[in-house]
Scaffold this active site. Structure first.
Site, short mmCIF file in Angstrom:
data_model
loop_
_atom_site.label_atom_id
_atom_site.label_comp_id
_atom_site.label_asym_id
_atom_site.label_seq_id
_atom_site.Cartn_x
_atom_site.Cartn_y
_atom_site.Cartn_z
N GLU A 114 -13.43 -5.11 4.76
CA GLU A 114 -14.28 -3.95 4.70
C GLU A 114 -14.75 -3.41 3.25
O GLU A 114 -14.11 -4.10 2.23
CB GLU A 114 -13.53 -2.58 5.07
CG GLU A 114 -12.65 -3.01 6.15
CD GLU A 114 -11.74 -1.75 6.36
OE1 GLU A 114 -11.51 -1.63 7.34
OE2 GLU A 114 -11.57 -0.70 5.61
N CYS A 169 -17.11 -0.04 -3.09
CA CYS A 169 -15.80 -0.23 -3.01
C CYS A 169 -15.48 -1.51 -2.29
O CYS A 169 -15.61 -1.84 -1.09
CB CYS A 169 -14.90 0.80 -2.13
SG CYS A 169 -13.46 0.41 -1.92
N CYS A 184 -2.86 -7.63 2.50
CA CYS A 184 -2.27 -7.48 1.14
C CYS A 184 -0.68 -7.58 1.31
O CYS A 184 -0.03 -7.35 2.30
CB CYS A 184 -2.48 -5.98 0.87
SG CYS A 184 -1.82 -5.35 -0.78
N CYS A 231 2.84 -1.31 0.75
CA CYS A 231 2.94 0.02 0.51
C CYS A 231 2.92 0.91 1.81
O CYS A 231 2.26 0.51 2.69
CB CYS A 231 1.68 0.79 -0.29
SG CYS A 231 1.58 0.08 -2.03
N CYS A 234 -0.13 2.38 3.71
CA CYS A 234 -1.54 1.94 3.73
C CYS A 234 -1.58 1.11 4.79
O CYS A 234 -0.65 0.27 5.14
CB CYS A 234 -1.47 1.06 2.18
SG CYS A 234 -3.02 0.17 2.30
N GLY A 257 -6.67 -5.30 -0.38
CA GLY A 257 -6.14 -6.30 -1.23
C GLY A 257 -5.62 -5.72 -2.57
O GLY A 257 -5.88 -4.81 -2.91
N GLU A 258 -4.77 -6.69 -3.39
CA GLU A 258 -4.57 -6.30 -4.83
C GLU A 258 -5.26 -7.26 -5.75
O GLU A 258 -4.65 -8.37 -5.77
CB GLU A 258 -2.93 -6.59 -4.91
CG GLU A 258 -2.35 -6.41 -6.43
CD GLU A 258 -2.83 -5.36 -7.09
OE1 GLU A 258 -2.83 -4.23 -6.56
OE2 GLU A 258 -3.17 -5.25 -8.20
N SER A 287 -8.44 -1.20 -9.57
CA SER A 287 -7.31 -0.39 -9.29
C SER A 287 -6.07 -1.44 -8.78
O SER A 287 -6.36 -2.24 -8.25
CB SER A 287 -7.67 0.53 -8.16
OG SER A 287 -6.30 1.37 -7.52
N SER A 300 -2.36 2.88 -9.27
CA SER A 300 -1.87 3.75 -8.31
C SER A 300 -0.36 4.17 -8.56
O SER A 300 0.46 3.16 -8.12
CB SER A 300 -1.90 2.78 -7.02
OG SER A 300 -3.33 2.32 -6.65
N LEU A 301 -0.10 5.23 -9.01
CA LEU A 301 1.08 5.68 -9.27
C LEU A 301 1.79 6.33 -8.26
O LEU A 301 2.90 5.67 -7.53
CB LEU A 301 1.04 6.67 -10.30
CG LEU A 301 2.04 6.80 -11.35
CD1 LEU A 301 2.30 5.26 -12.13
CD2 LEU A 301 2.04 7.87 -12.33
N HIS A 302 1.35 7.39 -7.46
CA HIS A 302 1.99 7.86 -6.12
C HIS A 302 3.28 8.19 -6.38
O HIS A 302 3.83 8.58 -5.13
CB HIS A 302 1.78 6.79 -5.04
CG HIS A 302 0.31 6.21 -4.83
ND1 HIS A 302 -0.77 6.77 -5.55
CD2 HIS A 302 -0.15 5.18 -4.37
CE1 HIS A 302 -1.95 6.08 -5.44
NE2 HIS A 302 -1.32 5.18 -4.56
N ASN A 334 -5.00 10.19 3.44
CA ASN A 334 -5.85 10.00 4.55
C ASN A 334 -4.89 9.47 5.65
O ASN A 334 -4.72 8.25 5.43
CB ASN A 334 -7.00 8.91 4.26
CG ASN A 334 -8.01 8.86 5.09
OD1 ASN A 334 -8.28 9.68 5.98
ND2 ASN A 334 -8.87 7.89 4.70
N CYS A 371 -9.44 2.70 3.51
CA CYS A 371 -7.94 2.43 3.63
C CYS A 371 -7.76 1.51 4.70
O CYS A 371 -6.84 1.50 5.23
CB CYS A 371 -7.31 3.72 3.96
SG CYS A 371 -7.59 4.88 2.55
#
Ligand code: SAH
Length: 359
Positions: free
Chosen positions: A91, A111, A118, A122, A125, A165-166, A197, A220-222, A296, A339
């Protein structure tokens, strides 16, 4: 599309291409056809001698992604589903700034995805639900931006590496793609308009700090404590907060650049005012800016976003402690943007039914 044997020309730097041409100006002609005129085929490159065009066609692939479909959201966010040579789906999202509301109404942010799936899982996600299949090549990353430009008719001004992906787990291909997108002979997108990110891979953050490319970094702390972060981000076991924050400090000191902390707000998980205070302390230590993003929701996952008042209260704590904190108004929620959800829907509906047609 069969998997090609030839390398894709969009993964080449100018000097590498020049080394394969009889004269460097040939490389510039090719690059102009690819990045300025967005040529559809080598045959179209009419200022090149016919035998040379044949040589190019026999030596290189020109396209790395194929458009499967596009979807518009009411706020004009556009989402693209691309298919790769091996049939994998990725995407890409185009996010225009809201005209009239910001000073940069002509800004168009793309984006991009960097992996199929991934590996980091997480919990909240959609992208990591089925694990990682493979890394994207540099050409597959570059071509996402070119296709979005072509399909939308808009010149891309900013890139956020926040798709599937990372990026730092596919370090070499991602950096190569970003150098190409940044290069004056390709799209010339300013390094400061490119944001990567990461889920928080501390060693690669240090590696990025030592790279001369002046891109922006978002973390990405979260979660502002190990116990909270660990609940939703398994990567925190491998690289706990103190290791991550030290890597961020190294980045900040080496590069002299400020970072951004992303913090999605998930009801009952990380939205307490205690987390806000601890986040404020971390952000103050690094002079980092905080992006608060109300979660989201993903179909099939139990997480929800807190109500607006709670998000505001969380933001106020940060602001009162002198931390710059924005509370994002989502774009693209109605098309499941950003996402991994469009791909998920399409994957789930395959192979019995074709993907939904555009619009
Ligand atoms: N792997 C990288 C980049 C991809 S994800 C990273 O982790 O940063 C881009 C951002 O979207 C991350 O901050 C991620 O945590 C966030 N995200 C993932 N799913 C989300 C969802 N359902 N709602 C809001 N943000 C989400």
């Amino acid at each position: 599309m069969p998997v090609p044997d030839q390398p894709n020309i969009k993964s080449f730097y100018r000097n590498e291409l020049a080394a394969r041409c009889d004269h460097p100006y040939r490389a510039d002609q090719i690059l102009q056809w690819i990045y300025e005129k967005q040529a559809e085929s080598f045959a179209q490159m009419t200022n090149l001698p016919a035998p040379f065009r044949q040589f190019l066609a026999a030596s290189f692939e020109l396209h790395a992604v194929k458009t499967l479909h596009t979807r518009h959201a009411t706020d004009t966010t556009e989402k693209f589903l691309f298919q790769l040579h091996d049939g994998a789906l990725i995407e890409t999202v185009l996010i225009p700034a809201t005209p009239g509301l910001t000073s940069q109404s002509d800004r168009h942010t793309v984006c991009v995805s960097t992996q199929v799936g991934c590996a980091y899982g997480c919990r909240f996600c959609a992208s990591g639900l089925a694990g990682v299949k493979r890394n994207l090549t540099a050409a597959e990353i570059v071509d996402q931006v070119l296709h979005v430009q072509e399909l939308s008719g808009e010149r891309v001004s900013n890139i956020v590496v926040m798709g599937m992906g990372e990026p730092l787990a596919n370090y070499d291909n991602v950096l190569r793609a970003l150098r190409i997108l940044n290069a004056p002979w390709a799209l010339g997108i300013g390094a400061r308009k490119i944001t990567v990110s990461t889920v928080g891979l501390a060693p690669q953050i240090r590696r990025l700090a030592d790279d001369p490319l002046q891109i922006r970094l978002a973390i990405s702390l979260h979660g502002a404590t190990d116990d909270v972060r660990q609940q939703i981000m398994p990567v925190n076991k491998k690289h706990p907060l103190n290791e991550l924050i030290e890597a961020c400090e190294y980045y900040h000191l080496t590069k002299g650049r400020l970072l951004t902390f992303e913090f999605i707000l998930i009801e009952g998980v990380n939205d307490s005012l205690d987390q806000a205070h601890k986040l404020a302390a971390l952000a103050a230590r690094l002079r980092a800016k905080v992006n608060l993003i109300p979660y989201n929701p993903v179909a099939g996952l139990p997480w929800r976003r807190p109500d607006r008042a709670r998000c505001k209260a969380f933001q106020r704590v940060l602001q009162q402690r002198g931390v710059t904190a924005t509370l994002r108004t989502e774009k693209g929620t109605d098309i499941n943007a950003a996402c991994g959800q469009l791909r998920l829907q399409t994957e789930r509906s395959r192979p019995e039914s074709p993907p939904p047609s555009p619009h």
